[in-house]
Design an enzyme around this catalytic site. Structure first.
Site, PDB file in Angstrom:
ATOM      1  N   ASP A  79       0.863  -1.173   0.000  1.00  0.00           N
ATOM      2  CA  ASP A  79       0.000   0.000   0.000  1.00  0.00           C
ATOM      3  C   ASP A  79       0.906   1.232   0.000  1.00  0.00           C
ATOM      4  OD1 ASP A  79      -3.052   0.614   1.455  1.00  0.00           O
ATOM      5  OD2 ASP A  79      -1.502   2.165   1.446  1.00  0.00           O
ATOM      6  N   GLU A 138      -5.061   2.392  -3.653  1.00  0.00           N
ATOM      7  CA  GLU A 138      -3.600   2.430  -3.707  1.00  0.00           C
ATOM      8  C   GLU A 138      -2.996   1.149  -3.129  1.00  0.00           C
ATOM      9  OE1 GLU A 138      -5.493   4.339  -1.668  1.00  0.00           O
ATOM     10  OE2 GLU A 138      -4.443   4.841   0.187  1.00  0.00           O
TER      11      GLU A 138
END
Lengths: 300, 214
Positions: A176, A219
């Site tokens: 991430d 993301e």
């Protein structure tokens, strides 16, 4: 006479060969797409002009036509094409050669004996191109071009079942972008997209071609490494981390540095499903976030 | 469930058809081994007459020992016409892939295991149906053509053949054989569902067949 005209006027390929694989007829469509006139190829063994045709399936099909009058079908899905003709499709050059759907059947003489076989070639390049595009859209992420979450779920279940059955293993890396919201808020969403694409392309370039990279969410990314144990996967993950950290990303007049947090886990037989493994990777990622970011945490 | 065979064909005609099928399937078995390098064992075929509306239940009865089946269906057109349904037991596709050893297998893209399985079933189905129907037609002095085969892979056996699949108000002549491949162990049934309209022709063809020996 009328039939002869149809033979040449029809927008599909027809050729006729005899039991010795010599070409007897070659219609206009075949002339146009092969670049060979009927005179060039008449009486010639088809394997002399098209050596790749001399394969098990083609010979088996011919045999079944000649020995019991069978029909045979060559689907585009499995065979792509029978004869390598240049594609004239206007939908781009997805395929090197014209995609073909072909059928083959017997032709009998007046005594009902099978003396020849016909092959009918249909150009299905356009359909195959559309199908290919649809399949791509179904499994790929539009922004980054890497695989999407849907495909991750499919692949994960497949890999889980495979490992369970063959007692092998795989690892899953979940990562991430750290403080990604700040990137979007400070430099705008086009910049955020730029960063996502950068990460996707750098990681794609870093993995083996047996590994899979997915965009899991906004993301968040996942990387599936078949036949890879946890300690090896941790090394790979740390390479990802260092690589992203070291990049000076230039967007318009700004230079940005981003980092990623990573959770890594390995398949174990006790897991109940692919989703279980995903949960464990997520847990490891959560710990990486909580303990300071820009780091790799593994969980067995 | 099944009608009296003699309503449609006389018992002599049924015997003759049975005999022709024995010859046809015997010959196709040996032709098949030439084409696919393994011996296919075809059981002595069995003839039954079933109302088309009951066909769905009839087929289910015959596949009830399987939970999943794959079906290859192909229409044949001649004076003798109808539907051939080749029903494979679960797992047959994967067994047959090994048997065929196609050259293309190495070049397939990811995710194409299913394609390979369905295409293999199609190919073997096409060969098997063609061999059996073709021989039968040949002995009856008919020539048939075929539509491209279609396949259903690993379906729930209870739903694989929909109830409304066939034209109602017709009686199907069911020619059924069990087959198994000597290598690989794929097994299944072949049903030839012949249309009623073939009956007039069939009676004549059976008559002509007998006359050769009289």
């Amino acid at each position: 006479m009328i039939l002869d005209q149809i033979f040449d006027a029809i927008n599909t390929g027809i050729l006729i060969i005899d039991t010795e694989f010599r070409v007897i007829k070659w219609n206009r469509w075949m002339e146009i797409h092969s670049g060979l006139s009927e005179d060039d190829i008449k009486g010639v063994n088809i394997f002399d002009k098209y050596p790749d045709l001399d394969n098990t399936k083609f010979r088996r099909s011919c045999k079944s036509v000649f020995s019991f009058g069978n029909f045979s079908f060559f689907s585009q899905k499995l065979h792509r094409y029978l004869l390598p003709f240049t594609s004239k499709s206007l939908l781009g050059n997805q395929f090197e050669f014209m995609q073909q759907s072909c059928s083959m059947g017997p032709l009998r003489d007046e005594n009902n004996e099978i003396k020849y076989l016909f092959i009918n070639i249909e150009d299905v390049t356009d359909v195959a191109t559309y199908e290919h595009k649809l399949l791509e859209m179904n499994i790929k992420d539009g922004l980054t071009g890497i695989y999407n979450r849907r495909f991750l779920e499919t692949k994960l279940e497949e890999e889980y079942k495979r490992c369970k059955r063959y007692k092998s293993t795989f690892s899953l890396i979940m990562f991430d972008l750290d403080h990604f919201k700040n990137v979007n808020d400070t430099y705008g969403h086009p910049c955020g997209d730029f960063i996502l694409k950068m990460v996707s392309s750098r990681i794609s370039a870093a993995i083996r071609n047996v590994d899979f990279l997915f965009r899991y969410g906004g993301e968040e990314f996942c990387c599936l490494l078949p036949e890879t144990k946890l300690d090896a996967a941790v090394l790979v993950a740390d390479r990802f981390r260092a690589d992203i950290e070291s990049q000076n990303n230039v967007f318009e007049e700004h230079v940005l540095n981003v980092t990623i947090s990573i959770g890594v886990t390995e398949f174990i037989a006790e897991c109940e499903s692919g989703v279980d493994i995903l949960k464990k990777a997520d847990e490891a990622l959560y710990t990486a976030k909580k303990t300071g970011r820009n780091r790799v945490i593994s969980l067995r | 469930m099944s009608e009296q065979a003699t309503d449609i064909l006389s018992s002599d005609e049924v015997d003759t058809l049975q005999e022709i099928m024995n010859i046809a399937f015997g010959q196709s078995a040996s032709d098949l081994s030439e084409v696919i390098d393994t011996h296919v064992v075809l059981s002595i075929p069995f003839i039954e007459f079933v109302k088309v509306t009951e066909l769905h239940t009839y087929i289910q009865q015959h596949v009830k020992e399987y939970s999943k089946i794959s079906i290859v269906e192909q229409k044949y057109w001649g004076k003798f016409k109808g539907d051939a349904l080749l029903i494979f037991a679960s797992g047959a596709g994967r067994e047959l892939i090994l048997l065929l050893k196609n050259d293309e297998q190495g070049s397939l893209e990811a995710g194409s295991a299913e394609i390979l399985e369905s295409e293999t079933l199609l190919e073997v189905g096409n060969i098997l149906i063609g061999a059996c129907v073709g021989k039968l037609a040949e002995l009856l002095n008919d020539i048939v053509t075929y539509t491209p085969p279609m396949v259903l892979v690993e379906e729930d056996a209870r739903n694989a053949v929909p109830a409304n699949k066939f034209d109602p108000d017709q009686t199907a002549i069911i020619l059924k054989t069990d087959f198994n491949f000597e290598q690989g162990g794929a097994t299944g049934f072949l049903f030839l569902v012949t249309k009623n309209e073939s009956v007039v022709w069939l009676k004549k063809a059976l008559q002509l067949f007998l006359e050769q020996y009289e």
